[in-house]
Design a protein around this motif. Structure first.
Motif, PDB file in Angstrom:
ATOM      1  N   ASP A 233     -10.980  -8.355   2.702  1.00 45.94           N
ATOM      2  CA  ASP A 233     -10.307  -9.625   2.991  1.00 45.94           C
ATOM      3  C   ASP A 233      -9.078  -9.726   2.109  1.00 45.94           C
ATOM      4  O   ASP A 233      -8.820  -8.866   1.256  1.00 45.94           O
ATOM      5  N   THR A 234      -8.296 -10.781   2.301  1.00 45.41           N
ATOM      6  CA  THR A 234      -7.053 -10.934   1.541  1.00 45.41           C
ATOM      7  C   THR A 234      -7.318 -11.151   0.048  1.00 45.41           C
ATOM      8  O   THR A 234      -6.508 -10.759  -0.788  1.00 45.41           O
ATOM      9  N   GLY A 235      -8.448 -11.773  -0.279  1.00 45.12           N
ATOM     10  CA  GLY A 235      -8.765 -12.022  -1.680  1.00 45.12           C
ATOM     11  C   GLY A 235      -9.069 -10.765  -2.468  1.00 45.12           C
ATOM     12  O   GLY A 235      -9.011 -10.773  -3.696  1.00 45.12           O
TER      13      GLY A 235
ATOM     14  N   LYS B 137      -4.532   7.168  -1.844  1.00 38.88           N
ATOM     15  CA  LYS B 137      -4.918   7.072  -0.440  1.00 38.88           C
ATOM     16  C   LYS B 137      -4.272   5.845   0.195  1.00 38.88           C
ATOM     17  O   LYS B 137      -3.907   4.891  -0.505  1.00 38.88           O
ATOM     18  N   PRO B 138      -4.142   5.807   1.522  1.00 41.37           N
ATOM     19  CA  PRO B 138      -3.550   4.635   2.191  1.00 41.37           C
ATOM     20  C   PRO B 138      -4.462   3.412   2.106  1.00 41.37           C
ATOM     21  O   PRO B 138      -5.680   3.544   1.929  1.00 41.37           O
ATOM     22  N   LEU B 139      -3.851   2.245   2.253  1.00 45.20           N
ATOM     23  CA  LEU B 139      -4.579   0.970   2.168  1.00 45.20           C
ATOM     24  C   LEU B 139      -4.462   0.220   3.487  1.00 45.20           C
ATOM     25  O   LEU B 139      -3.368   0.077   4.032  1.00 45.20           O
ATOM     26  N   ALA B 140      -5.582  -0.241   4.008  1.00 41.69           N
ATOM     27  CA  ALA B 140      -5.623  -1.085   5.204  1.00 41.69           C
ATOM     28  C   ALA B 140      -6.276  -2.418   4.839  1.00 41.69           C
ATOM     29  O   ALA B 140      -6.770  -2.599   3.723  1.00 41.69           O
ATOM     30  N   LEU B 141      -6.288  -3.355   5.790  1.00 40.76           N
ATOM     31  CA  LEU B 141      -6.792  -4.702   5.496  1.00 40.76           C
ATOM     32  C   LEU B 141      -7.562  -5.266   6.684  1.00 40.76           C
ATOM     33  O   LEU B 141      -7.139  -5.121   7.835  1.00 40.76           O
TER      34      LEU B 141
ATOM     35  N   ILE C  70     -17.409 -16.293   9.670  1.00 40.83           N
ATOM     36  CA  ILE C  70     -16.190 -15.632  10.121  1.00 40.83           C
ATOM     37  C   ILE C  70     -15.938 -15.983  11.586  1.00 40.83           C
ATOM     38  O   ILE C  70     -16.781 -15.731  12.455  1.00 40.83           O
ATOM     39  N   ALA C  71     -14.785 -16.570  11.854  1.00 46.90           N
ATOM     40  CA  ALA C  71     -14.430 -16.916  13.233  1.00 46.90           C
ATOM     41  C   ALA C  71     -13.767 -15.750  13.949  1.00 46.90           C
ATOM     42  O   ALA C  71     -13.987 -15.529  15.139  1.00 46.90           O
ATOM     43  N   GLN C  72     -12.953 -14.961  13.215  1.00 48.56           N
ATOM     44  CA  GLN C  72     -12.242 -13.848  13.821  1.00 48.56           C
ATOM     45  C   GLN C  72     -11.849 -12.841  12.748  1.00 48.56           C
ATOM     46  O   GLN C  72     -11.546 -13.219  11.615  1.00 48.56           O
ATOM     47  N   ILE C  73     -11.873 -11.543  13.083  1.00 54.42           N
ATOM     48  CA  ILE C  73     -11.462 -10.482  12.173  1.00 54.42           C
ATOM     49  C   ILE C  73     -10.433  -9.603  12.871  1.00 54.42           C
ATOM     50  O   ILE C  73     -10.623  -9.196  14.016  1.00 54.42           O
ATOM     51  N   ARG C  74      -9.361  -9.297  12.150  1.00 54.61           N
ATOM     52  CA  ARG C  74      -8.342  -8.387  12.670  1.00 54.61           C
ATOM     53  C   ARG C  74      -8.136  -7.251  11.671  1.00 54.61           C
ATOM     54  O   ARG C  74      -8.073  -7.479  10.459  1.00 54.61           O
TER      55      ARG C  74
END
Length: 425
Positions: free
Chosen positions: A242-244, A258-262, A281-285
């Motif tokens: 998550d963003t936190g 290594k690469p970072l994704a979110l 959680i209402a939605q995850i992208r």
């Protein structure tokens, strides 16, 4: 503890923190024995004396200066301090808790251990009880008060899981409970706190005098990762759950190169989750590419685990080949263990790496769980703080991690790694 017997150091263990305190004491004694041998070797060379004679003289001086119950024989002929001071805890029939320190701590540097998330039976005088986080917190309060009234010169709390850390900001008519807990510690006379991966640094800003040493288990986690085949391959990506957790995972991505994704999550805060089968959680992208890659996610805390399991499912749906997670504070509340067992059988993840910062009995028996021991890190920090030495290289451990990864690439995975004094942040 370079040139002194640390008999002025006293460790008090609350019932919940008893196990972790014992593990840290083992490492503190190792540090003392190693340092004592170095001192003896230095003096042997400087004064051209036999090693046995030097150790005998050191023990003689320590017996005179630090006489009493704090010293007993250890390995290699050295006198090793007992360190732990016994405390009698009583839980009355109405729930009140009393702490009675059994030996003098006047003028001593006192470290009080507590695990507020230990929900297994703990021992009181004449009984065993399962305590809530609030019971553990009250036990800690009465122990602090007993130490202060007994004349402790300095009081440091060793609480790997800072209580109420998730209540660190107020969005509406709610309290800043994490800050208030810290202020209560400060009002009771606590000088500093040693904790692990605190949920928010905002908590530290509420103190006026008390110091907070925020440790991280990143070295131990990466060391565990480096023992797995294929982790250093190209098809590896770090994903922030998550963003936190972006800063935490950015650190791992940078260290591992290594690469970072979110995973971006939209939450419905009107829903309170009590079980891993539920989630607010209402939605995850997903922002990034995980197709055919080994995914690593790091988070500070796992409570019921519903959010993490949902995130794993999204990653699998996006083509992730293998998922590994690390958790600094593995609470596994409610039925979380059984839900993660089901998720593992379903193939949602490969391994979860957790620390012994929270006492666990059930989860450590699972095939999918790797238990990382951080007691050596806490021992090093306590040793240095007691000597009034810097702990900066234990807090910023990027150089140590770089050396570890370089050694791993040269030699391959190392399955037996010895305890080392200067590693650990």
């Amino acid at each position: 503890m370079k040139y002194s017997n640390p008999a002025n150091l006293a460790i008090l263990a609350c019932p919940g923190g008893e196990v972790f305190a014992e593990e840290v004491i083992v490492h503190l004694k190792k540090l003392y024995r190693r340092n004592n041998k170095r001192v003896a070797a230095d003096l042997t060379k400087r004064y051209n004396l036999g090693a046995d004679k030097v150790i005998e003289q050191i023990n003689f001086i320590n017996e005179i200066v630090y006489s009493g119950p704090q010293a007993h024989s250890g390995n290699g002929g050295c006198l090793v301090p007992k360190l732990k001071t016994p405390v009698k805890f009583t839980c009355f029939s109405n729930g009140e808790i009393k702490a009675e320190i059994q030996e003098s701590v006047r003028g001593k540097d006192v470290y009080i251990f507590q695990d507020v998330e230990n929900h297994y039976p703990v021992r009181f005088s004449g009984s065993e009880k399962i305590l809530s986080i609030n019971d553990h917190l009250m036990t800690l309060y009465v122990t602090i008060d007993a130490a202060r009234l007994a004349g402790a010169e300095q009081i440091t709390l060793v609480i790997p899981n800072f209580p109420y850390a998730r209540q660190h900001k107020a969005k509406g008519r709610e309290g800043l409970t994490a800050s208030r807990i810290g202020q209560m510690f400060e009002a009771l006379g606590v000088n500093s706190i040693i904790t692990l991966d605190i949920h928010s640094r905002d908590i530290m800003n509420s103190f006026t005098r008390m110091r907070l040493e925020n440790l991280h288990a990143s070295y131990q986690i990466i060391r565990s990762l480096s023992n797995m085949d294929g982790i250093l391959d190209d098809d590896f990506v770090v994903v922030s759950p998550d963003t936190g957790a972006v800063d935490r995972n950015k650190f791992f991505a940078s260290a591992l190169k290594k690469p970072l994704a979110l995973l971006y999550k939209e939450r419905d805060y009107s829903r309170i989750t009590k079980d891993a089968s539920e989630s607010n959680i209402a939605q995850i992208r997903l922002l990034g590419n995980v197709k055919d890659k080994t995914v690593f996610m790091a988070d500070d805390m796992l409570d019921t685990g519903g959010t993490l399991i949902k995130g794993m499912r999204i990653l699998k749906e996006n083509g992730a080949r293998r998922i590994i997670c690390s958790i600094s504070l593995p609470l596994f509340s409610g039925k979380a263990v059984s839900h993660f067992e089901d998720a593992y059988r379903e193939g949602l993840f490969y391994r979860i790496i957790g620390t012994n910062a929270v006492y666990q009995e059930e989860v450590i028996k699972r095939e999918w769980y790797l238990n990382v021991n951080i007691s050596g890190l806490f021992a090093q920090v306590i040793s240095r703080l007691h000597q009034k030495l810097s702990i900066s290289n234990l807090l910023d451990n990027r150089d140590i991690i770089s050396r570890l990864l370089a050694d791993t690439m040269d030699q391959g995975p190392q399955h037996e790694l010895p305890f080392q004094q200067d590693e650990g942040a």
